[in-house]
Design a protein around this motif. Structure first.
Motif, short mmCIF file in Angstrom:
data_model
loop_
_atom_site.label_atom_id
_atom_site.label_comp_id
_atom_site.label_asym_id
_atom_site.label_seq_id
_atom_site.Cartn_x
_atom_site.Cartn_y
_atom_site.Cartn_z
N MET A 1 11.04 -4.47 -5.77
CA MET A 1 11.00 -4.77 -4.33
C MET A 1 9.56 -5.06 -3.90
N GLN A 2 9.35 -6.14 -3.19
CA GLN A 2 8.04 -6.47 -2.66
C GLN A 2 7.90 -5.83 -1.28
N VAL A 3 6.96 -4.90 -1.16
CA VAL A 3 6.76 -4.18 0.09
C VAL A 3 5.65 -4.86 0.87
N ASP A 9 8.99 -4.62 9.79
CA ASP A 9 9.70 -5.07 10.98
C ASP A 9 11.20 -5.21 10.75
N GLU A 10 11.59 -5.41 9.51
CA GLU A 10 13.01 -5.59 9.19
C GLU A 10 13.74 -4.27 9.00
N MET A 21 -2.51 -4.91 7.70
CA MET A 21 -2.76 -4.49 6.31
C MET A 21 -1.96 -3.23 5.99
N VAL A 22 -1.67 -3.02 4.70
CA VAL A 22 -0.92 -1.84 4.25
C VAL A 22 -1.79 -1.04 3.29
N PRO A 23 -2.28 0.13 3.70
CA PRO A 23 -3.10 0.95 2.79
C PRO A 23 -2.27 1.47 1.62
N VAL A 24 -2.88 1.54 0.45
CA VAL A 24 -2.17 2.02 -0.74
C VAL A 24 -2.91 3.12 -1.49
N LYS A 25 -4.20 3.30 -1.20
CA LYS A 25 -4.98 4.30 -1.93
C LYS A 25 -6.11 4.81 -1.06
N GLY A 26 -6.38 6.12 -1.18
CA GLY A 26 -7.50 6.70 -0.47
C GLY A 26 -8.27 7.66 -1.34
N GLU A 27 -9.57 7.70 -1.15
CA GLU A 27 -10.42 8.66 -1.85
C GLU A 27 -11.60 9.00 -0.96
N GLY A 28 -11.73 10.27 -0.61
CA GLY A 28 -12.81 10.66 0.30
C GLY A 28 -12.65 9.96 1.64
N SER A 29 -13.70 9.27 2.06
CA SER A 29 -13.68 8.56 3.34
C SER A 29 -13.38 7.07 3.19
#
Length: 408
Positions: A1-3, A9-10, A21-29
């Protein structure tokens, strides 16, 4: 599935309008989106990610507890919940703790407790709740009614009764409103969603004195201001006023949903078995992570660091404003700051937030006229400087476009 953002919206109810934009990863700030673009995070998940993203000590606890016990319900208790409650009591005025999943839920619990306490100790007629205009206490129907913003509470039918509102920082108006029928007063010791408004210390002390005079419980909503965000473990500690009930959530879990209501043994006694509850409240996974979060934040070096980081923010924001002249003032305390638009830029806070996002900075608004920052309490100074550089680039873009539009 392509997210994708378009798929949102669907498949989702349209009560949110998230960024493209769609965030996918975080590290620290730092945060990265699907395209690999990097952002500095001054939003903190709306004052939640108190230690940034994927803090190694929280990840360690998550893995350890995740292999032991996730959930039981309150038919049973568990060790992490008991330890967390003991540490919260030891660190504050509190003697008893109730756990739920969010700020709205613990605010709901606090309001129900206040009504129940008044019923048991005084009379059924002592049911009035006073809160403050531009306040925000959650999205349940009770808490959104108590919050003083009609835009959030209108349009859903008849509201819970015996709720009145007063202007924040107006002690004279409050004195006229409170009486012996008042069971509780709910207030933020630093208004968040309403525009990052700091209370006058004399106002808070006056509210407390009038609550005592009329036997009304003072409830401090520290969902956003708590767990070190102002440079004190809880904001009440810097105001020389002790509430009867305090609610805390957001930063408490370091990113995991949890809320806690803190109060005295005498007041807590009114919530007898069966009067209130939460299926997920106090589950061991959330409590284990919250315990570690509290252990890390409740350290004088961390709290002092919050104050020095505030000074760094203010220094650069004042420099930026001297150049572009868009803010009337820089509000707030610690790592909960607001840039209030001046008369020329009224209603344009979102424009600046969106421009900052384009430049690689995640930030927030607090209403139409305030850009809000609520970053990690341990954000490196270098990230503050770089983030404000990106913020300035966003401001420059908006101002340049405005000038271009004026010449067309």
């Amino acid at each position: 599935m392509q997210v994708t953002r378009e798929l949102f919206d669907e498949v989702m109810v349209p009560n949110y309008n998230p960024a493209s934009m769609v965030p996918v990863k975080g590290e620290g700030s730092r945060v990265w989106d699907q395209e690999g673009k990097e952002y500095i995070d001054f939003a903190g998940g709306i004052a939640v990610n108190v230690l940034g993203h994927c803090h190694p000590e929280l990840v360690k606890v998550l893995k350890e507890q995740g292999e032991q016990l996730w959930h039981l319900s309150n038919v049973y208790t568990n060790e992490p919940a008991i330890r967390l409650a003991k540490k919260l009591n030891d660190a504050t005025f509190s003697e008893r703790v109730y756990f739920a999943n969010s700020g709205a839920e613990v605010n709901e619990a606090a309001l129900k407790l206040a009504r129940r306490y008044a019923l048991e100790h005084f009379s059924p007629s002592k049911d009035k709740i006073i809160a403050f205009t531009q306040g925000f206490h959650g999205r349940t129907f009770f808490t959104v009614t108590v919050g003083g913003q009609a835009a959030y509470s209108d349009g859903f039918g008849p509201k819970p009764g015996a709720v009145e509102h007063c202007a924040y920082n107006d002690l004279a108006a409050f004195a006229e409103l409170i009486n012996d029928d008042t069971c509780a007063v709910m207030m933020e010791p630093l208004q968040g969603e309403g525009g990052i408004i700091t209370p006058d210390p004399d106002f808070v002390k006056g509210v407390k004195a009038l609550c005592e005079k009329h036997n009304a419980l003072l409830i401090f909503d520290e969902v956003q201001s708590g767990v070190g965000r102002t440079g004190h473990l809880y904001a009440y500690m810097g105001l020389d006023v002790i509430p009867d009930i305090l609610t805390t959530a957001k930063s408490l879990g370091g990113g995991i949903p949890i809320g806690a209501m803190l109060t005295t043994a005498k007041i807590a006694a009114s919530l007898k078995p069966g009067t209130h509850g939460s299926t997920y409240g106090g589950n061991p996974l959330a409590c284990a992570i919250a315990e570690k979060t509290l252990d890390i934040i409740n350290d004088q070096a961390i709290l002092d660091g919050v104050k020095s980081k505030e000074a760094l923010f203010r220094e650069h924001l004042e420099r930026i404003n001297a150049k572009y002249h868009i803010f009337s003032e820089i509000r707030g305390k610690g790592m909960l700051l607001g840039c209030a638009m001046n008369e020329k830029y009224q209603g344009r806070a979102r424009d600046f937030m969106m421009a900052a996002t384009e430049q690689g900075l995640m930030c927030l608004v607090a209403g139409m006229n305030v850009v809000r920052f609520a970053p990690s309490l341990v954000i490196p100074d270098a990230d503050i400087v770089e983030g404000l550089k990106r913020f300035e680039a966003g401001i420059a873009h908006v101002v340049a476009n405005d000038k271009l539009a004026e010449t067309v």
